[in-house]
Design an enzyme around this catalytic site. Sequence first.
Site, PDB file in Angstrom:
ATOM      1  CB  SER A 128      -1.077  -0.151   1.046  1.00  0.00           C
ATOM      2  OG  SER A 128      -1.070   0.650   2.108  1.00  0.00           O
ATOM      3  CG  HIS A 151      -4.811  -1.527  -1.368  1.00  0.00           C
ATOM      4  ND1 HIS A 151      -5.501  -0.536  -0.716  1.00  0.00           N
ATOM      5  CD2 HIS A 151      -3.737  -1.802  -0.616  1.00  0.00           C
ATOM      6  CE1 HIS A 151      -4.864  -0.243   0.405  1.00  0.00           C
ATOM      7  NE2 HIS A 151      -3.778  -0.991   0.484  1.00  0.00           N
TER       8      HIS A 151
END
Lengths: 249, 70
Positions: A128, A151
């Site tokens: 992330s 993501h």
Amino acid sequence: MGNDKKQNDSLNEQPDQPKEEQPPSLIDKIQQLGQTNVPQLSQDSKIHCLTIVGQIEGHLQLPPQNKTTKYEHLIPQIVAIEQNPKIEGLLVILNTVGGDVEAGLAISEMLASLSKPTVSIVLGGGHSIGVPIAVSCSYSFIAETATMTIHPIRLTGLVIGVPQTFEYLDKMQDRVINFVTKHSNISEECFKDLMFAKGNLTRDIGTNVVGTDAVKYGLIDNVGGIGPALKKLEELIENNKQGNEGIVQ
Amino acid sequence: MILYTSMPHELVFPTDAAEFSKQKVVTYNGIPLLVEMDGGQDCTVVRVMSSDPTHFMDDKYTPGTKITLA
């Protein structure tokens, strides 16, 4: 007058007395002779190392049992590294699950704007918000077994109430996308495709990119560990030195 | 009890404020260390916060060693 003279006498006497006593009292005070244990300054490393592990902590302080990287610790260190002329290069070691977006972006921007050569290695995971930190360095490495999860930005526990909140989140996501595409060889389309891919993370959207794939997509520069990373950093330091000398001449 | 919520765990069960004060960053002989206070001036090294790799080679400050703050 008489009193004054007495006072003067006593004033004169007072400094005399300690003078006589001083030599023995000073020696008495010395308990040990020798050198103090100062950290070996001569052995200062010209390459400094930042480890970004666990969660990247933002405004919310996590309980001490969590392993966290706090930006209020990292940012002064980056400033010190930039200012210290003895430090010639910086190695960033990442094994993070991600965390606060703004804290992560702050660290990324600081690393990207550092005038000294920087090399990052992703070991284990750089998920992330770890992705922008990994790409912010001059050159990036990823271990063959390491992974990076790409993501969309999420908010835990908060429900999006008004369209403006969603727009704000969308803008925040654009900041991450812009940063990553600007500092790596990945195209915006490719990065967005990975970010919104379905089926890779069971019921979630996003992609888990493994070592060689990260290099294939252009996100990371090369596959390798500490050896190649240090070699590359030495090379960049050498280039940086030559560049600086050229400017002086 | 099963609690179904989208709220993060730390928001539902906030940590006691005293937990946070147990750990702190101190500079010991010029090396920033994350320490856990054992009571009084004694503490245990949890993590070396320095960016200088040579500081990690010094066995006086390896995590787990007990130091006394002056």
